[in-house]
Design a protein around this motif. Structure first.
Motif, short mmCIF file in Angstrom:
data_model
loop_
_atom_site.label_atom_id
_atom_site.label_comp_id
_atom_site.label_asym_id
_atom_site.label_seq_id
_atom_site.Cartn_x
_atom_site.Cartn_y
_atom_site.Cartn_z
N THR A 130 49.13 15.27 34.94
CA THR A 130 48.31 16.47 34.76
C THR A 130 48.31 17.35 36.02
OG1 THR A 130 46.29 15.29 35.46
CG2 THR A 130 46.77 15.35 33.10
N PHE A 131 48.50 16.74 37.20
CA PHE A 131 48.52 17.54 38.42
C PHE A 131 49.80 18.37 38.53
CE2 PHE A 131 45.40 14.28 39.29
CZ PHE A 131 44.39 15.00 39.91
N VAL A 132 50.88 17.88 37.93
CA VAL A 132 52.10 18.69 37.84
C VAL A 132 51.83 19.92 36.98
CG1 VAL A 132 54.52 18.71 37.13
CG2 VAL A 132 53.54 16.63 38.13
N ILE A 133 51.13 19.71 35.88
CA ILE A 133 50.83 20.83 34.98
C ILE A 133 49.86 21.80 35.63
CG2 ILE A 133 50.07 21.45 32.66
CD1 ILE A 133 52.63 19.71 32.84
N LEU A 134 48.91 21.31 36.43
CA LEU A 134 48.00 22.20 37.15
C LEU A 134 48.77 23.12 38.09
CD1 LEU A 134 44.98 19.88 38.05
CD2 LEU A 134 44.99 21.77 36.41
N MET A 135 49.82 22.61 38.72
CA MET A 135 50.67 23.47 39.56
C MET A 135 51.44 24.46 38.70
SD MET A 135 52.20 20.96 42.57
CE MET A 135 52.35 19.42 41.66
N LEU A 136 51.91 24.01 37.55
CA LEU A 136 52.73 24.84 36.69
C LEU A 136 51.99 26.08 36.18
CD1 LEU A 136 55.41 25.12 35.01
CD2 LEU A 136 54.24 23.82 33.22
N VAL A 137 50.70 25.96 35.86
CA VAL A 137 49.98 27.05 35.20
C VAL A 137 49.70 28.24 36.12
CG1 VAL A 137 48.92 25.56 33.48
CG2 VAL A 137 47.73 25.98 35.64
N GLU A 138 49.83 28.04 37.42
CA GLU A 138 49.61 29.16 38.33
C GLU A 138 50.68 30.24 38.11
OE1 GLU A 138 47.02 29.39 40.00
OE2 GLU A 138 46.31 27.40 40.58
N ASP A 139 50.37 31.48 38.52
CA ASP A 139 51.33 32.57 38.34
C ASP A 139 52.66 32.27 39.03
OD1 ASP A 139 49.47 33.95 36.88
OD2 ASP A 139 48.77 35.19 38.56
N ASP A 140 52.60 31.63 40.19
CA ASP A 140 53.82 31.25 40.90
C ASP A 140 54.11 29.76 40.71
OD1 ASP A 140 51.72 30.26 42.33
OD2 ASP A 140 52.36 31.02 44.28
N GLY A 141 53.67 29.24 39.55
CA GLY A 141 53.79 27.82 39.27
C GLY A 141 55.18 27.23 39.41
N PRO A 142 56.23 27.90 38.88
CA PRO A 142 57.56 27.32 39.03
C PRO A 142 57.95 27.06 40.48
CG PRO A 142 57.59 29.02 37.34
CD PRO A 142 56.22 29.06 37.97
N TRP A 143 57.57 27.96 41.38
CA TRP A 143 57.92 27.76 42.78
C TRP A 143 57.07 26.67 43.42
CZ3 TRP A 143 62.41 29.08 44.27
CH2 TRP A 143 63.04 30.21 43.74
N ARG A 144 55.85 26.48 42.95
CA ARG A 144 55.03 25.37 43.43
C ARG A 144 55.65 24.04 43.00
NH1 ARG A 144 49.39 26.72 44.89
NH2 ARG A 144 49.47 28.96 45.25
N ILE A 145 56.15 24.00 41.79
CA ILE A 145 56.83 22.79 41.32
C ILE A 145 58.08 22.54 42.15
CG2 ILE A 145 57.99 21.70 39.38
CD1 ILE A 145 55.03 21.91 38.93
N VAL A 146 58.82 23.60 42.45
CA VAL A 146 60.03 23.46 43.27
C VAL A 146 59.67 22.87 44.64
CG1 VAL A 146 61.81 24.74 44.54
CG2 VAL A 146 61.38 25.24 42.12
N ALA A 147 58.61 23.41 45.27
CA ALA A 147 58.20 22.91 46.58
C ALA A 147 57.83 21.43 46.52
CB ALA A 147 57.03 23.73 47.11
N PHE A 148 57.09 21.07 45.50
CA PHE A 148 56.67 19.67 45.32
C PHE A 148 57.87 18.74 45.10
CE2 PHE A 148 56.09 17.39 41.16
CZ PHE A 148 55.77 16.14 41.67
N ILE A 149 58.78 19.14 44.22
CA ILE A 149 59.93 18.29 43.90
C ILE A 149 60.90 18.21 45.08
CG2 ILE A 149 61.98 18.09 42.45
CD1 ILE A 149 60.34 19.11 40.12
N VAL A 150 61.17 19.36 45.71
CA VAL A 150 62.13 19.37 46.83
C VAL A 150 61.62 18.50 47.98
CG1 VAL A 150 63.12 20.82 48.65
CG2 VAL A 150 63.20 21.56 46.26
N ALA A 151 60.33 18.60 48.29
CA ALA A 151 59.77 17.77 49.36
C ALA A 151 59.92 16.29 49.04
CB ALA A 151 58.31 18.13 49.59
N THR A 152 59.71 15.92 47.77
CA THR A 152 59.82 14.52 47.37
C THR A 152 61.26 14.04 47.40
OG1 THR A 152 57.91 14.86 45.91
CG2 THR A 152 59.17 12.85 45.61
N ILE A 153 62.17 14.86 46.87
CA ILE A 153 63.59 14.49 46.86
C ILE A 153 64.13 14.40 48.28
CG2 ILE A 153 65.90 15.28 46.22
CD1 ILE A 153 64.72 16.41 43.67
#
Length: 275
Positions: A130-153
């Motif tokens: 659900t926290f991934v989805i909370l990032m997604l719903v923001e206006d710049d959500g796709p880039w928040r997801i990118v930041a989260f995934i890139v940092a983890t990878i």
């Protein structure tokens, strides 16, 4: 027939790279085509994770009530997208009750064991999701997801490279013998660099927030990986599955992401204004 070549850290590196690139490409395409498509990708990924965990737990004669966990967990994700965390909380509570009721028909033997496993998986997978989805719903959500995934990878790549090249001092030899402190240092280096780049250029945030995200991502990714290693050790299995060549099961890749998701959301929500 010759066995596939594996690296010093136990991976079939060419297959691992190819699968990793393919997964990243799929995620990016779904993110920037339509947010709802990425919501579907998350739901499918966590559903696969549920089935992998169900199969793994069955080796210890633990039967996860799959139907209520899958349906309720998916409703949690959809509810978060359309109604926020309040809706997800209601879905979580109802799913816990539904899991207990579903298991009633199989009698008293193993009731606590099986229903507890169901609630555990519900939280371990879908609540974290659900926290991934909370990032997604923001206006710049796709880039928040990118930041989260890139940092983890980046944490995973840095840890793997430094561990293979320099690893000598085990971090947790009784849990994951291949993890080393040198690998952890590599994770920090790559994770911080990735955090600074993505926060600065993708989200127009302050560079120091990238450091915070990078360090937190590495710490929580490592804890997530060690936690899954303990689950596998307790169950007596090597991998959660064989869906992804060079990686193992999908859960062997999701373990870090689901652990990082809540702290990544918190950091980005508190320190990076929506653009």
């Amino acid at each position: 027939m010759a066995a596939p070549k594996s690296g010093r850290a136990g991976r079939n590196l060419p297959a691992s790279i190819a699968v990793g690139v393919g997964l990243v490409a799929m995620v990016l395409a779904s993110l920037f085509i339509q947010k709802q498509v990425f919501l579907g990708v998350v739901a499918v990924a966590l559903g696969i994770g549920l089935f992998e965990l169900t199969r793994a737990f069955s080796t210890a004669r633990i039967r996860i009530p799959v139907a209520p966990v899958l349906v309720g967990g998916t409703i949690m994700l959809i509810g978060t997208y359309f109604g926020g965390m309040e809706t997800a909380s209601v879905a979580l509570a109802l799913t816990v009750i539904g899991t207990l009721v579903w298991r009633l028909s199989d009698g008293a033997e193993g009731f606590v064991r099986d229903s507890s496993a169901g609630v555990f998986v519900l939280g371990y997978l879908f609540l974290m999701g659900t926290f991934v989805i909370l990032m997604l719903v923001e206006d710049d959500g796709p880039w928040r997801i990118v930041a989260f995934i890139v940092a983890t990878i980046a944490s995973d790549i840095g840890g793997y490279a430094a561990g293979v090249l320099f690893g000598k001092h085990p971090m947790a030899p009784t849990i994951s013998p291949k993890k080393s402190w040198e690998g952890f240092a590599g994770s920090l280096l790559f994770g911080i660099a990735a955090g600074i780049v993505t926060i600065t250029y993708a989200l127009d945030g302050d560079w120091w927030v990238g450091i915070v995200l990078g360090v937190a991502g590495v710490v929580f990714a490592t804890l997530g990986d060690l936690s899954e290693s303990l689950i596998k050790r307790d169950l007596g299995i090597k991998d959660m599955g064989d869906l992804l060549p060079g990686h193992g099961g999908l859960m062997d890749r999701l373990d870090s992401l689901i652990a990082v998701a809540p702290i990544a959301w918190l950091i980005l929500h508190a320190l990076v204004p929506v653009t």
